[in-house]
Design a protein around this motif. Sequence first.
Motif, PDB file in Angstrom:
ATOM      1  N   ALA A  40       0.837  -1.207   0.000  1.00 56.19           N
ATOM      2  CA  ALA A  40       0.000   0.000   0.000  1.00 56.19           C
ATOM      3  C   ALA A  40       0.867   1.250   0.000  1.00 56.19           C
ATOM      4  N   LEU A  41       1.935   1.212   0.765  1.00 52.64           N
ATOM      5  CA  LEU A  41       2.865   2.336   0.844  1.00 52.64           C
ATOM      6  C   LEU A  41       3.517   2.597  -0.517  1.00 52.64           C
ATOM      7  N   GLN A  42       4.016   1.561  -1.129  1.00 54.21           N
ATOM      8  CA  GLN A  42       4.656   1.682  -2.441  1.00 54.21           C
ATOM      9  C   GLN A  42       3.663   2.216  -3.474  1.00 54.21           C
ATOM     10  N   GLU A  43       2.450   1.676  -3.462  1.00 56.23           N
ATOM     11  CA  GLU A  43       1.426   2.105  -4.413  1.00 56.23           C
ATOM     12  C   GLU A  43       1.068   3.580  -4.224  1.00 56.23           C
ATOM     13  N   ALA A  44       0.904   3.992  -2.959  1.00 55.04           N
ATOM     14  CA  ALA A  44       0.524   5.374  -2.670  1.00 55.04           C
ATOM     15  C   ALA A  44       1.601   6.356  -3.106  1.00 55.04           C
ATOM     16  N   VAL A  45       2.848   6.039  -2.835  1.00 60.30           N
ATOM     17  CA  VAL A  45       3.948   6.936  -3.187  1.00 60.30           C
ATOM     18  C   VAL A  45       4.155   6.961  -4.704  1.00 60.30           C
ATOM     19  N   THR A  46       3.991   5.826  -5.342  1.00 68.17           N
ATOM     20  CA  THR A  46       4.132   5.768  -6.797  1.00 68.17           C
ATOM     21  C   THR A  46       3.007   6.552  -7.473  1.00 68.17           C
ATOM     22  N   LYS A  47       1.811   6.411  -6.938  1.00 66.82           N
ATOM     23  CA  LYS A  47       0.643   7.071  -7.520  1.00 66.82           C
ATOM     24  C   LYS A  47       0.713   8.594  -7.373  1.00 66.82           C
ATOM     25  N   ASP A  48       1.151   9.058  -6.198  1.00 63.80           N
ATOM     26  CA  ASP A  48       1.197  10.497  -5.955  1.00 63.80           C
ATOM     27  C   ASP A  48       2.366  10.837  -5.036  1.00 63.80           C
ATOM     28  N   PRO A  49       3.559  11.018  -5.605  1.00 66.93           N
ATOM     29  CA  PRO A  49       4.757  11.304  -4.808  1.00 66.93           C
ATOM     30  C   PRO A  49       4.626  12.559  -3.943  1.00 66.93           C
ATOM     31  N   SER A  50       3.763  13.475  -4.332  1.00 71.09           N
ATOM     32  CA  SER A  50       3.620  14.711  -3.559  1.00 71.09           C
ATOM     33  C   SER A  50       2.992  14.472  -2.189  1.00 71.09           C
ATOM     34  N   LYS A  51       2.383  13.320  -1.992  1.00 72.48           N
ATOM     35  CA  LYS A  51       1.761  13.003  -0.703  1.00 72.48           C
ATOM     36  C   LYS A  51       2.709  12.259   0.236  1.00 72.48           C
ATOM     37  N   ALA A  52       3.929  12.038  -0.178  1.00 76.45           N
ATOM     38  CA  ALA A  52       4.878  11.264   0.624  1.00 76.45           C
ATOM     39  C   ALA A  52       5.106  11.885   1.997  1.00 76.45           C
ATOM     40  N   ASP A  54       3.088  13.841   3.771  1.00 77.70           N
ATOM     41  CA  ASP A  54       1.879  13.673   4.578  1.00 77.70           C
ATOM     42  C   ASP A  54       1.751  12.233   5.071  1.00 77.70           C
ATOM     43  N   LEU A  55       1.999  11.281   4.186  1.00 77.32           N
ATOM     44  CA  LEU A  55       1.930   9.873   4.570  1.00 77.32           C
ATOM     45  C   LEU A  55       2.998   9.531   5.606  1.00 77.32           C
ATOM     46  N   THR A  56       4.181  10.105   5.445  1.00 80.73           N
ATOM     47  CA  THR A  56       5.253   9.874   6.412  1.00 80.73           C
ATOM     48  C   THR A  56       4.833  10.330   7.799  1.00 80.73           C
ATOM     49  N   ALA A  57       4.202  11.483   7.884  1.00 81.86           N
ATOM     50  CA  ALA A  57       3.739  11.994   9.179  1.00 81.86           C
ATOM     51  C   ALA A  57       2.706  11.061   9.791  1.00 81.86           C
ATOM     52  N   LYS A  58       1.789  10.559   8.979  1.00 84.25           N
ATOM     53  CA  LYS A  58       0.759   9.642   9.480  1.00 84.25           C
ATOM     54  C   LYS A  58       1.385   8.340   9.973  1.00 84.25           C
ATOM     55  N   VAL A  59       2.306   7.810   9.198  1.00 85.42           N
ATOM     56  CA  VAL A  59       2.979   6.560   9.569  1.00 85.42           C
ATOM     57  C   VAL A  59       3.784   6.754  10.851  1.00 85.42           C
ATOM     58  N   GLN A  60       4.479   7.887  10.971  1.00 85.81           N
ATOM     59  CA  GLN A  60       5.264   8.156  12.174  1.00 85.81           C
ATOM     60  C   GLN A  60       4.369   8.261  13.407  1.00 85.81           C
ATOM     61  N   ALA A  61       3.189   8.844  13.261  1.00 82.75           N
ATOM     62  CA  ALA A  61       2.262   8.961  14.392  1.00 82.75           C
ATOM     63  C   ALA A  61       1.839   7.586  14.894  1.00 82.75           C
ATOM     64  N   VAL A  62       1.530   6.696  13.985  1.00 81.26           N
ATOM     65  CA  VAL A  62       1.132   5.341  14.381  1.00 81.26           C
ATOM     66  C   VAL A  62       2.328   4.591  14.963  1.00 81.26           C
ATOM     67  N   THR A  63       3.493   4.766  14.355  1.00 83.11           N
ATOM     68  CA  THR A  63       4.704   4.107  14.864  1.00 83.11           C
ATOM     69  C   THR A  63       4.992   4.537  16.294  1.00 83.11           C
ATOM     70  N   THR A  64       4.863   5.821  16.568  1.00 83.34           N
ATOM     71  CA  THR A  64       5.083   6.341  17.919  1.00 83.34           C
ATOM     72  C   THR A  64       4.074   5.737  18.892  1.00 83.34           C
ATOM     73  N   LYS A  65       2.836   5.662  18.460  1.00 83.04           N
ATOM     74  CA  LYS A  65       1.770   5.117  19.315  1.00 83.04           C
ATOM     75  C   LYS A  65       2.070   3.672  19.731  1.00 83.04           C
ATOM     76  N   ALA A  85      -4.169   4.471   7.272  1.00 86.89           N
ATOM     77  CA  ALA A  85      -3.686   5.839   7.095  1.00 86.89           C
ATOM     78  C   ALA A  85      -3.129   6.044   5.688  1.00 86.89           C
ATOM     79  N   ILE A  86      -2.451   5.036   5.179  1.00 83.25           N
ATOM     80  CA  ILE A  86      -1.867   5.128   3.831  1.00 83.25           C
ATOM     81  C   ILE A  86      -2.972   5.181   2.780  1.00 83.25           C
ATOM     82  N   LYS A  87      -3.964   4.331   2.963  1.00 84.71           N
ATOM     83  CA  LYS A  87      -5.054   4.265   1.984  1.00 84.71           C
ATOM     84  C   LYS A  87      -6.009   5.439   2.105  1.00 84.71           C
ATOM     85  N   GLY A  88      -5.895   6.155   3.231  1.00 88.95           N
ATOM     86  CA  GLY A  88      -6.607   7.396   3.430  1.00 88.95           C
ATOM     87  C   GLY A  88      -8.038   7.277   3.686  1.00 88.95           C
TER      88      GLY A  88
END
Length: 88
Positions: A40-52, A54-65, A85-88
């Motif tokens: 899902a991560l690879q697909e999201a970044v490939t589809k729209d690199p400009s969202k990388a 934002d996605l990084t921030a979401k992933v980091q929030a869950v990782t911290t949790k 979070a990645i799939k939005g």
Amino acid sequence: MKNFLLVAVGVAALAGSACSKGPECTQEIAAKKAQDMAAALQEAVTKDPSKAADLTAKVQAVTTKYQSATTLDEACKAYDEVTAAIKG
């Protein structure tokens, strides 16, 4: 992109640190969820690199949790939250 992949590796470490098996999540299920998250991560970044960023921030929030997760159930929940979070 490089930082984004490092965050994904951090989430993957959750499964490695989850030392006791819970009733709902096995090592195999956690591994499958990790693969699904990475895809899902690879697909999201490939589809729209400009969202990388934002996605990084979401992933980091869950990782911290879940950084002190001690069970596979917690690791599976973390993978599910990151994937959502990645799939939005």
